[in-house]
Write an enzyme that holds these catalytic residues in place. Structure first.
Site, mmCIF file in Angstrom:
data_model
loop_
_atom_site.group_PDB
_atom_site.id
_atom_site.type_symbol
_atom_site.label_atom_id
_atom_site.label_comp_id
_atom_site.label_asym_id
_atom_site.label_seq_id
_atom_site.Cartn_x
_atom_site.Cartn_y
_atom_site.Cartn_z
ATOM 1 N N ASN A 97 -30.114 53.981 -10.216
ATOM 2 C CA ASN A 97 -29.558 52.729 -10.768
ATOM 3 C C ASN A 97 -29.186 52.847 -12.242
ATOM 4 O O ASN A 97 -29.651 52.098 -13.094
ATOM 5 C CB ASN A 97 -30.520 51.552 -10.536
ATOM 6 C CG ASN A 97 -31.848 51.721 -11.247
ATOM 7 O OD1 ASN A 97 -32.255 52.840 -11.549
ATOM 8 N ND2 ASN A 97 -32.524 50.619 -11.515
ATOM 9 N N ASP A 310 -42.668 54.875 -10.959
ATOM 10 C CA ASP A 310 -41.675 53.814 -11.207
ATOM 11 C C ASP A 310 -41.539 53.565 -12.718
ATOM 12 O O ASP A 310 -41.372 52.434 -13.166
ATOM 13 C CB ASP A 310 -42.039 52.521 -10.473
ATOM 14 C CG ASP A 310 -40.850 51.559 -10.378
ATOM 15 O OD1 ASP A 310 -39.733 51.935 -10.799
ATOM 16 O OD2 ASP A 310 -41.043 50.427 -9.897
#
Lengths: 449, 340
Positions: A97, A310
C-alpha cells in the site's frame, strides 16, 4: 579486512537457548559449530563474547510497511530496513500500500532494488491483489511473480479483498506460482468510520466501534473459499478470540491456512484508548484482555503460525491530533522480539526454539523464502542470524530508534531483551546494539538525510 | 475544578457543589441587573468546531453575565479540511491569552486532548464532543430535576420559581427515563453518569439498534419498551432528539420509518396521560415535534423544556466560575451577597 567480510567467532552462544557453543561465520555461511571453548580464533576474526546470549536464525517479518515510494516523510526503505536490522530481522516483506501501489512488476522491482541498495536486510516486496488496492480487478500477479522481485505474497493490506468473487479468483490464480493471499480481514460495511474495538470502552468513550465479527466473518468466508479452491490463505494480524477459534477449526480440517498476530495484539488492550492518545489507534484495533489471552494461547498451541509486526510508521502530525483524524498504525520492528519475550517466553508459553519458529522459520516458509531465511542454525547454512541478550531490560525511547517515525505504543515502557548483533550472510548489520552502515561505519541514529 | 471534560470526573460532592453554585447564580438572575463582576478581566473563548447556536449562546450569556470577555471562534468545517490542526488552533488561543476555552467538537475526546496535550494553560470546558460527553447539559438536567423533585412532598414546592429549592440535596431515590437515540447521544452518556452519581435510578429506553454494544456495564437499566418503563412511574422522562439522517444510515437506517419510531418510542398524547402527576418532561432540544415528542407533551404544563434552557445559563455560570475564579478545587460556594 573490514568488519564487513572478516570471519566472526561467537563464543559460548546458546543456539535457540540451548547449551553454549562456539559458532564460526565465514564466507556468508555458518562454517563451524562446536562445544564452547573448542574453536581457535581464526586470523583476523571478529570475536564476540556470546556468553548467556541466545542465538536465533535471523528474524523474518511477513508484514512491514516501508512506506517508500510515496510516504518518505514517514519511512524509507533505508530507514525501515535499518530499524528491522536493529530489531533482529534479516528479511522483511514490504507491504503493497505505497503510492503508487505496488501492483505492477515495475513498482515491486523498485522496492526490491531499494532494499538491495540499502543492504540492511533482504526486502521481499508484497504485491497488491487488486489494481490500486481498489478491490475491483486483479493486479498483474503473474508479472510480479516472475519479476526480479520474485513476489510470492500478495495482499491488499490496509484494505480487505471483500468481494468474494475477486478473493476466490486471487486464491486460485496464485496457485500457478505457489503464491499466497495475505488477507486483511475487515468487512468494510460493518466497519465504516470505525475507530476502535466495539465494546465496553467504545460505548463509554464515544468512539465508533469496529466489531470483532467484522474480522471473523471474513476469516470464516476465506477459510471456506480456500478449502473450496484448494489454495493457500494467510490471515494477517488476527486479533480476536473468535478468529483464533475459526483458524483452529480450519487447521483441524487440514486446510492450508496460516495466521499471524502482531506484537501489540499480544499485550495491549482497548483500555488504552481511554486517554484518546492516537498512538494507540491501530487497525485492526486493540481488543480486550480476553482477546489478548486468546491470541497468546493460539500462538502457544500453534493455531497462530507467526508473529508479524505490521510496522506502520507515521509522521508526527498524523498522530498529534484528534483520535478521529489520526492515522491507524504503530511502529513495531524494534520492539517485536522484546514483546514476544515478555508475553510468551517469560510466561513459559514459548521456548526460544518456538520463538525461532514463529519469528523466522514459519514466516520464511509462508513467504517462500525458506531457501535463504528461517534456516536451522547449523553448519553450512546461510549466516542470517540474530544474537539476543535476554537478561537486559530497556526503556523504549522512540527518539533513539532506527525508524524515522515516533509512533511506538511502547514508548516509556520497560521491555526485556536486547538485540546485540544481527548478521546478514555473515556480515554484521548490528553490533553491540548499534546499527552498522553497510560501509562498516556506524550509521547515525535518527533520521538519515 | 481545573477542567470540566466528563461527567464521570465529578464526585457526588463536586456535583452538588456545582448545582448549589448554579442555584446561587440563578438567584441573581431574577434581578434587574443580571451582570456580576466575578470574571472581570478574564477571557473565555467559545471554540466551536460544530454548529450549535443554542449551546454557544448559553455559554456566551453565562460568561458575559460574569463580566468575562468572550471571543467566539467558529472553526466549523473541521480542522482537517481547513488545513489547520486542533493543535495550531490551541496554540493560537494560548498566545492570545485565553483563560478558559469552551470547546464543542465533532471528534470524541477532542476536549480531553486540548486539556492534556500541554498546548494550553486555559481551563477547558467540554461543550459536547462527538458521541462522548456533554457534561454541562447533564448538570443543567440534574439542576432542573432537583429543583422540581428533590423537595417533593414539602409544602409549597412546585409552585413559582425558587432558584434555591433543593440546595444541598442530591437526586437519591428519583427515577429518570431517558428515551431515544442513546447510541449517538453524548447527552445520554453524561446523564447516566451524573444522575447515578447523584443517586437517581436511570432507565434508558430505545430500539435495540440505537443502544451501544457494551452498554451492559453502564450503571443503569436498558429497556426496549417505553410503555413498560412508563408503567414504573418515572419521576422525570427525558426525550432525546432523533436525527432524521439516522434513517439514511448504512444498512437502511436504524429503524424502519419515522412513523414506527413515533408509535413505539414517541411521547404521544396517550403516553402523556399515563405519567405520574408530579412527573416532568424534559428534552435537550431542539425538538422534533411529532417524532419523538408530540406537541401536547412539549407544551404540557409538566414540560420543563424551556426552563432547562434558562437553567443552562445558571449552570454554565457556575461551571465557568468554578473553573476560572479562585485557585482550584477548593473554591468556596459564593453566596448571592458575595457574588453581588
Amino acid at each position: 579486512m573490514t568488519a564487513q567480510n572478516r570471519p566472526v567467532l561467537l563464543t559460548a552462544a546458546r543456539i535457540l537457548g540451548g547449551e553454549p557453543q562456539d559458532v564460526l561465520l565465514a564466507d556468508g555461511v555458518i562454517a563451524k559449530v562446536a562445544p564452547a571453548g573448542s574453536l581457535e580464533v581464526p586470523e583476523g576474526a571478529l570475536v564476540i563474547d556470546a556468553t548467556d546470549k541466545v542465538l536465533l536464525p535471523g528474524l523474518v517479518d511477513l508484514h512491514t510497511h516501508l512506506r517508500e515510494p510515496g510516504r518518505e516523510d514517514a519511512e524509507t526503505v533505508l530507514t525501515g530496513t535499518r530499524a528491522a536490522a536493529l530489531g533482529g530481522f534479516t528479511a522483511v516483506h514490504a507491504m503493497a500500500n505505497t503510492t503508487p501501489v505496488a501492483d505492477t512488476a515495475g513498482v515491486v522491482e523498485q522496492v526490491w532494488r531499494l532494499g538491495n541498495d540499502a543492504g540492511w536486510v533482504d526486502v521481499f516486496p508484497v504485491g497488491a491483489v487488486s489494481v490500486g488496492l481498489a478491490g475491483e480487478q486483479l493486479a498483474e500477479l503473474g508479472a510480479m511473480a516472475s519479476s526480479a522481485a520474485r513476489v510470492r505474497v500478495f495482499s491488499d493490506d490496509g484494505k480487505c479483498v471483500h468481494d468474494p468473487v475477486l478473493m476466490r479468483r486471487a486464491l486460485e490464480y496464485v496457485k500457478a506460482f505457489d503464491g499466497v493471499i495475505a488477507q486483511h480481514s475487515q468487512e468494510p460495511r460493518l466497519t465504516d468510520g470505525s475507530q476502535m474495538h466495539e465494546g465496553v470502552v467504545s460505548a463509554e468513550i464515544g468512539l465508533r466501534g469496529w466489531p470483532a465479527v467484522a474480522e471473523e466473518a471474513i476469516i470464516a468466508r476465506d477459510v471456506l473459499l480456500a478449502e473450496h479452491v484448494g489454495s493457500r490463505l494467510h490471515v494477517c494480524h488476527l486479533s480476536t478470540a473468535g478468529s483464533v477459534e475459526i483458524v483452529r477449526w480450519a487447521k483441524s480440517r487440514g486446510l492450508p491456512v496460516t495466521a499471524e498476530v502482531t506484537p501489540h495484539h499480544l499485550v495491549l488492550t482497548d483500555e488504552l484508548a481511554r486517554g484518546y492518545d492516537p498512538v494507540f489507534k491501530v487497525n485492526p484495533p486493540l481488543r480486550t484482555a480476553e482477546d489478548v489471552e486468546a491470541v497468546r494461547a493460539g500462538l502457544a498451541d500453534g493455531t497462530i503460525d507467526i508473529v508479524a509486526t505490521d510496522h506502520a510508521p507515521h509522521p508526527v502530525e498524523d498522530k498529534d491530533c484528534e483520535w478521529d483524524a489520526a492515522a491507524f498504525g504503530m511502529t513495531g520492528l524494534e520492539t517485536a522480539l522484546a514483546v514476544v519475550q515478555e508475553t510468551m517466553v517469560e510466561t513459559g508459553r514459548l521456548t526460544w526454539e518456538d520463538v525461532a519458529r514463529v519469528l523466522s522459520t514459519n514466516p520464511a516458509r509462508i513467504g517462500r523464502v525458506d531457501d535463504r531465511h528461517g534456516r536451522p542454525v547449523a553448519e553450512g547454512e546461510p549466516a542470517n542470524l540474530t544474537l539476543v541478550d535476554p537478561t537486559v531490560r530497556r526503556t523504549v525511547d522512540p527518539a533513539l530508534q532506527g525508524t524515522m517515525s515516533r509512533n511506538s505504543p511502547f514508548a516509556g515502557r520497560e521491555l526485556p531483551g536486547q538485540v546485540v548483533a544481527t548478521f546478514l550472510r555473515g556480515r554484521p548489520t548490528v553490533l553491540d546494539g548499534e546499527a552498522l552502515a553497510p560501509a562498516g561505519e556506524p550509521a547515525p541514529q535518527g533520521t538519515i538525510a | 475544578m481545573r477542567h470540566l471534560l466528563d461527567a464521570r470526573d465529578l464526585t457526588r460532592a463536586d456535583a452538588v457543589q456545582v448545582l448549589d453554585t448554579a442555584a446561587e447564580m440563578a438567584a441573581t438572575q431574577s434581578r434587574e441587573i443580571k451582570k456580576l463582576p466575578t470574571l472581570r478581566g478574564r477571557t473565555v473563548v467559545n471554540l466551536f468546531f460544530e454548529d450549535s447556536t443554542r449551546t454557544r449562546i448559553s455559554f456566551e450569556t453565562a460568561a458575559k453575565r460574569l463580566s468575562a470577555d468572550v471571543i467566539n471562534f467558529s472553526a466549523k468545517g473541521s480542522s482537517v479540511s481547513k488545513g489547520e490542526s486542533l493543535k495550531d488552533t490551541a496554540l493560537t488561543l494560548q498566545a492570545m491569552g485565553a483563560d478558559g476555552i469552551v470547546i464543542r467538537h465533532h471528534a470524541s475526546g477532542a476536549p480531553h486532548l486540548l486539556a492534556h496535550a500541554g498546548w494550553v494553560d486555559a481551563a477547558v470546558v467540554n461543550a459536547g464532543d462527538g458521541t462522548h460527553q456533554h457534561p454541562t447539559q447533564a448538570l443543567l438536567d440534574a439542576f432542573t430535576i432537583r429543583r422540581h423533585l428533590a423537595d417533593r412532598g414539602v409544602a409549597g414546592s412546585g409552585e413559582g420559581f425558587d432558584a434555591r429549592r433543593g440546595v444541598g440535596k442530591d437526586l437519591a431515590g428519583l427515577k429518570v427515563a431517558i428515551v431515544g437515540d442513546v447510541l449517538h447521544s453524548r447527552v445520554a452518556r453524561s446523564n447516566v453518569q451524573l444522575l447515578t452519581t447523584l443517586g437517581a435510578e436511570v432507565t434508558l429506553v430505545a430500539p435495540p439498534t440505537l443502544v451501544p454494544v457494551g452498554v451492559g456495564t453502564w450503571p443503569c437499566t436498558v429497556s426496549y419498551d417505553l410503555d413498560a418503563t412508563l408503567a414504573e412511574r418515572p419521576d422525570a422522562v427525558m426525550m432525546l432528539r432523533v436525527q432524521r439522517e439516522r434513517m439514511s444510515a448504512a444498512g437502511g437506517g436504524y429503524f424502519p420509518s419515522p412513523l414506527e419510531y413515533s408509535r413505539l418510542y414517541g411521547l404521544d398524547q396517550r403516553r402523556l396521560a399515563t405519567l405520574a402527576e408530579h412527573a416532568v418532561i424534559m428534552h435537550p432540544g431542539p425538538m422534533n415535534r411529532g417524532l419523538e415528542i408530540s406537541a401536547q407533551a412539549a407544551d404540557a404544563a409538566r414540560s420543563v423544556v424551556v426552563e432547562q434552557v434558562s437553567n443552562g445559563v445558571a449552570v454554565r455560570m457556575a461551571v465557568l466560575y468554578l473553573t476560572l475564579a479562585g485557585s482550584g478545587t477548593a473554591a468556596p460556594v459564593p453566596t448571592s451577597k458575595e457574588l453581588a
